[in-house]
Design an enzyme around this catalytic site. Structure first.
Site, PDB file in Angstrom:
ATOM      1  CB  SER A 205      -0.822  -3.081  -6.316  1.00  0.00           C
ATOM      2  OG  SER A 205      -2.183  -3.380  -6.083  1.00  0.00           O
ATOM      3  N   GLY A 242      -2.906  -6.722 -10.187  1.00  0.00           N
ATOM      4  CA  GLY A 242      -2.436  -5.392 -10.555  1.00  0.00           C
ATOM      5  C   GLY A 242      -3.413  -4.551 -11.357  1.00  0.00           C
ATOM      6  CD  GLU A 277      -2.189 -15.099  -8.393  1.00  0.00           C
ATOM      7  OE1 GLU A 277      -1.983 -16.285  -8.103  1.00  0.00           O
ATOM      8  OE2 GLU A 277      -1.357 -14.188  -8.136  1.00  0.00           O
ATOM      9  N   GLY A 279      -7.163  -8.502  -7.344  1.00  0.00           N
ATOM     10  CA  GLY A 279      -7.612  -8.211  -5.978  1.00  0.00           C
ATOM     11  C   GLY A 279      -8.396  -6.910  -5.995  1.00  0.00           C
ATOM     12  NE  ARG A 280      -5.049  -1.423  -6.023  1.00  0.00           N
ATOM     13  CZ  ARG A 280      -4.767  -0.920  -4.814  1.00  0.00           C
ATOM     14  NH1 ARG A 280      -5.610  -0.120  -4.221  1.00  0.00           N
ATOM     15  NH2 ARG A 280      -3.634  -1.222  -4.213  1.00  0.00           N
ATOM     16  CB  CYS A 344      -0.583   8.975  20.795  1.00  0.00           C
ATOM     17  SG  CYS A 344      -2.001   9.608  21.681  1.00  0.00           S
ATOM     18  CG  ASP A 345       2.910   5.705  15.745  1.00  0.00           C
ATOM     19  OD1 ASP A 345       3.621   6.392  14.983  1.00  0.00           O
ATOM     20  OD2 ASP A 345       3.242   4.598  16.184  1.00  0.00           O
TER      21      ASP A 345
END
Ligand code: PLP
Length: 395
Positions: A205, A242, A277, A279-280, A344-345
């Site tokens: 990507s 990508g 394909e 995406g971004r 809180c993680d």
């Protein structure tokens, strides 16, 4: 009215090398954000301009007239985004049956949906086959046998390993048949009389190295030769995703990538169907993400700010190294800030020591452009915080 100040060291100047994109990317007009906020703010949201999604689809198709884009639904599965891409003539790429259902509900023919996840459960395969999906990716003997036992007449395409050099998220290793294993899969397909009909690859990507597509296409063409020798009938080239978008680092434009791709596919006969394909590329520039500072703190003289959307609320790609441009209405001197999400993680820390105005306070809004991809799609309700909304303009 305040104007958002670009606080990161953001450079829109033309880059000296021709390799890099000097094309000014369109991004959502900030007035749409102001207009939306005039109705108040209650939780983080993404504001998507569908005209920009349409423009990106047209620019992609103009750059690579022989390559049909099949949008990777995972980047942003919002129905209105999918609808805009349907209207632009895009096909689709899916990883799950929930993504399949979404497309079928919107009237996309099953034949235009490519099931490109190299690992599909038997239950998902049964479902996709029952809905008429024809094209399925494989990258192992086991997946070939699994699909063959569910749908003997499936059209299959082989995902091969390609270099991911110069990609922000290299995928090589997790998926993709290694060169040494290709012959074995081809033989098994011939033995099963399976319709192994194409080749695909994914350069990783946000790929900034156009040569990766050239290498992928050259390898695919040589695999076509192997397939024909085994009596198979290769007729699909899928050049994957990508294609990058411009954040703070320079990127090659889609036209530069296209010049490499168009040259590499020039000799392919007409009967070979060629798809990609993206995406971004199709959705990222179209949106602003808006969130709010819920509080600040000083710890050992270091400034911290806590947003109402962190890595569980849509901002996870920051933690993987994506440098978003961060805008606020403040214009004070910049000081180093650490930024965390609301949960809180301990993993919910977005950035450390990023230079932002010293006078940012509780209640301030934060505006992040170029966030239409891989933001809301990733968000969870962890720790009880709400999912961000998605609003659109120009639908
Ligand atoms: C995620 C994905 C894509 C889209 O990748 P981008 O980098 O967003 O263009 C395309 N194909 C497959 C198989 C994917 O998994």
């Amino acid at each position: 009215m305040l104007i958002p100040i670009s606080t990161a060291a953001f450079q829109q100047q033309a880059q000296p090398e021709v390799l890099f994109d000097t094309h000014p990317e369109t991004s959502l007009d900030f007035n749409h954000v102001r207009e939306r906020l005039s109705q108040g703010y209650d939780k983080p949201f993404l504001l998507v301009d569908l005209n920009i999604v349409r423009q990106k689809a047209r620019r992609f198709q103009a750059a690579m007239p022989r390559v049909r884009p099949h949008y990777a639904v995972k980047a942003n599965p919002d129905r209105r985004v999918l609808q805009a891409l349907i209207e632009e003539g895009a096909g689709f790429e899916i990883a799950s049956i929930a993504e399949l259902d979404l497309l079928l509900e919107l009237g996309v023919p099953a034949a235009e949906i490519f099931y490109s996840n190299p690992m599909k459960s038997r239950a998902y395969l049964n479902y996709a086959a029952s809905k008429g999906v024809e094209w399925y990716v494989i990258d192992s003997i086991e997946e070939l046998q699994k699909i063959n036992s569910v749908k003997a007449d499936a059209k299959l395409y082989l995902r091969i390993d390609t270099p991911n050099i110069g990609s922000d998220w290299p995928l090589a290793g997790k998926f993709g048949t290694h060169l040494a294993d290709i012959a074995h899969i081809i033989q098994e397909a011939a033995r099963l009389k399976a319709d192994l009909a194409g080749v695909t690859f994914h350069v990783g990507s946000q790929c900034r190295n156009p040569q990766n597509w050239r290498v992928g296409i050259e390898r695919a063409i040589s695999v076509f030769g192997e397939m024909r020798k085994a009596g198979l009938d290769p007729r699909l080239l899928n050049i994957g995703g990508g294609y990058p978008v411009r954040h703070l680092k320079p990127i090659p434009s889609i036209e530069i990538i296209a010049s490499v791709v168009n040259e590499a596919i020039a000799e392919l006969p007409e009967h070979i169907q060629i798809i990609a394909e993206p995406g971004r590329y199709l959705v990222s520039d179209s949106a602003y993400f808006i969130c709010q500072v819920v509080g600040t703190a000083t710890r050992s003289e270091k400034r911290w700010m806590y947003w109402d959307a962190g890595m569980f609320g849509g901002m996870i790609e920051i933690t993987e190294g994506l440098n978003y441009e961060i805008l606020s209405d403040r214009s004070g001197n910049c000081v180093p800030w650490s930024i965390a999400g609301p949960t809180c993680d301990s993993v919910d820390i977005l950035m450390r020591d990023v230079m932002l105005p010293a006078d940012i306070q509780e209640g301030d809004l934060i505006y992040i452009p170029n966030t239409g991809a891989y933001t809301t799609a990733y968000a969870s309700n962890f720790n009880g915080f709400p999912l961000p909304d998605v609003h659109v303009v120009n639908s």
